[in-house]
Scaffold this active site. Structure first.
Site, PDB file in Angstrom:
ATOM      1  N   CYS A   1       8.131   4.149  42.170  1.00 10.67           N
ATOM      2  CA  CYS A   1       6.969   4.816  41.567  1.00 10.67           C
ATOM      3  C   CYS A   1       7.115   6.333  41.539  1.00 10.67           C
ATOM      4  O   CYS A   1       6.493   6.997  40.713  1.00 10.67           O
ATOM      5  CB  CYS A   1       5.698   4.434  42.309  1.00 10.67           C
ATOM      6  SG  CYS A   1       5.406   2.674  42.248  1.00 10.67           S
TER       7      CYS A   1
ATOM      8  N   HIS B   1       0.485   9.193  39.236  1.00 12.57           N
ATOM      9  CA  HIS B   1       1.142   7.900  39.002  1.00 12.57           C
ATOM     10  C   HIS B   1       0.055   6.832  38.978  1.00 12.57           C
ATOM     11  O   HIS B   1      -0.836   6.830  39.831  1.00 12.57           O
ATOM     12  CB  HIS B   1       2.151   7.628  40.112  1.00 12.57           C
ATOM     13  CG  HIS B   1       2.511   6.187  40.225  1.00 12.57           C
ATOM     14  ND1 HIS B   1       3.021   5.484  39.161  1.00 12.57           N
ATOM     15  CD2 HIS B   1       2.405   5.306  41.256  1.00 12.57           C
ATOM     16  CE1 HIS B   1       3.223   4.223  39.538  1.00 12.57           C
ATOM     17  NE2 HIS B   1       2.854   4.092  40.792  1.00 12.57           N
TER      18      HIS B   1
ATOM     19  N   ASN C   1       0.394  -0.893  36.280  1.00 11.15           N
ATOM     20  CA  ASN C   1       1.293   0.044  36.969  1.00 11.15           C
ATOM     21  C   ASN C   1       2.698  -0.153  36.395  1.00 11.15           C
ATOM     22  O   ASN C   1       3.307  -1.207  36.592  1.00 11.15           O
ATOM     23  CB  ASN C   1       1.246  -0.260  38.474  1.00 11.15           C
ATOM     24  CG  ASN C   1       2.176   0.613  39.285  1.00 11.15           C
ATOM     25  OD1 ASN C   1       3.063   1.259  38.749  1.00 11.15           O
ATOM     26  ND2 ASN C   1       1.986   0.616  40.597  1.00 11.15           N
TER      27      ASN C   1
END
Ligand code: UT7
Length: 336
Positions: free
Chosen positions: A115, A263, A293
């Site tokens: 991530c 993020h 995500n």
């Protein structure tokens, strides 16, 4: 010394939309749980047959970013590709992008920081430009999660969250050092490596011949594992810390932030960070509702959308921040 600026942005997502209701046909989940806990309404999945790959989506995003940077592909001096879902175990997608774009024999580096991958990749590109070694660096974040998720009730805590997509940026030399990327800060805490991880395939524990012969349907090590609550608790702390660190290193206060692009891990995490820094809704860009995500792709997709919508303007202070598997986390402070 130079600075680097983001001179071009692009993103690409597969056209196949998968809603929460679609997932509830595969596993014991429901739209209410997913929206309440994560904010996600739908995500994109590559089609089962043929369709997009991590590399092909990265190439599509890169083509747009290069065109918007107003340069020819042959002006790219270096490629940095961030992903946790490469097409091949090796080589990484950096060289595949070089091949697909037909770029001459410039270096291609693969970043594996999940991530935080795009933040790490931007930091690497920025250092090369700062020292004068390169003038234009192509940075890509791209992921195909859907082919690797456990789409049964066993995997629901992870599989409803992740989606597929790609984003790209061209970083270009900026002579004015008060503009462009002002700082990058990177961190890691390997102590928690397994709390968000995919253990297999890997050379850590098994011989590849055993893996081939095993074929055990109960072997969960081929699916990503996440200790959700533990990751959440660490995320909110680290997001805040690394944003403060970035601001402080530039002698800036949170009130200077024009746009925060976090993020897209969980809408609740973004909202927590927004509140912590006293930011208004229009100062934080979220699109997790549409894409879930997308790990290394989430920041470049969000940044591109925000820029396309006119929410990122010249002179703005733009903050990028990420936290994820590793654990790794980081921030980028940009004077646009
Ligand atoms: O991008 C990298 C960083 N990642 C993150 O930052 C993610 C951080 N973590 C999170 O976002 C949240 O922890 C999750 C969204 C993953 C999970 O939310 P949670 O509020 O922490 O839920 P939980 O894992 O504690 O699970 C609560 C309940 C459990 O049932 P019981 O034990 O209370 O009966 C789960 O089995 O919800 C159940 N559950 C689900 N129910 C319906 C878990 N997944 C699902 C699901 N649908 N998809």
């Amino acid at each position: 010394m130079y600075n680097s600026k983001i001179s071009g942005l692009g993103y690409y997502v597969p056209e196949n939309v998968v809603t929460n209701d679609d997932l509830s046909k595969l596993m014991d989940t429901n739209d209410e749980w997913i929206q309440e806990r994560t904010g996600i309404k739908e995500r994109r999945h590559v089609l089962k047959e043929g369709g997009d790959t991590t590399t092909s989506m990265g190439v599509n995003a890169a083509k747009i970013a290069i065109e918007r940077a107003g340069i020819d592909k042959d002006a790219i001096d270096f490629i940095v590709f961030a992903t946790l879902s490469p097409d091949y175990y090796f080589p990484g997608p950096g060289v595949l992008v070089q091949r697909e774009l037909g770029i001459k024999t410039v270096g291609a580096l693969d970043v594996r920081n999940q991530c935080s991958g795009f933040i790490y990749a931007i930091s690497v590109a920025d250092q090369y430009i700062k020292t004068g070694m390169y003038k234009n660096v192509l940075v890509i974040g791209s992921e195909v999660h859907s082919r690797g998720l456990d789409m049964t009730t066993r995997g629901r805590g992870v599989s409803v969250i992740f989606g597929d997509g790609a984003g790209a940026a061209v970083l270009t030399r900026e002579e004015d050092t008060t503009k462009g990327i002002l700082s990058t800060h990177l961190h890691a805490e390997g102590q928690h490596a397994e709390e968000l991880s995919l253990i297999a395939p890997g050379m850590g524990k098994r011989w590849v011949t055993d893996i081939i012969n095993d074929n055990d349907p109960n072997d969960e090590s081929y699916f990503p594992y996440m200790n959700g609550q533990f990751v959440f608790k660490n995320a909110v702390v680290r997001f805040s810390e690394v944003i403060i660190e970035g601001l402080k290193s530039n002698s800036l206060e949170a009130t200077a932030i024009d746009m925060l692009i976090p993020h897209q891990a969980n809408l609740r995490i973004s909202q927590f960070v927004q509140k912590k820094f006293g930011l208004k809704d229009e100062q934080v860009y979220n699109n997790i509702m549409k894409y879930g995500n997308t790990t290394a792709a989430s920041i470049p997709i969000a940044l591109t959308e925000a820029w396309e919508a006119g929410k990122v303007k010249e002179g703005n202070l733009v903050v990028l921040a990420a936290f994820g598997s590793g654990f790794t986390w980081g921030s980028v402070i940009i004077r646009w």
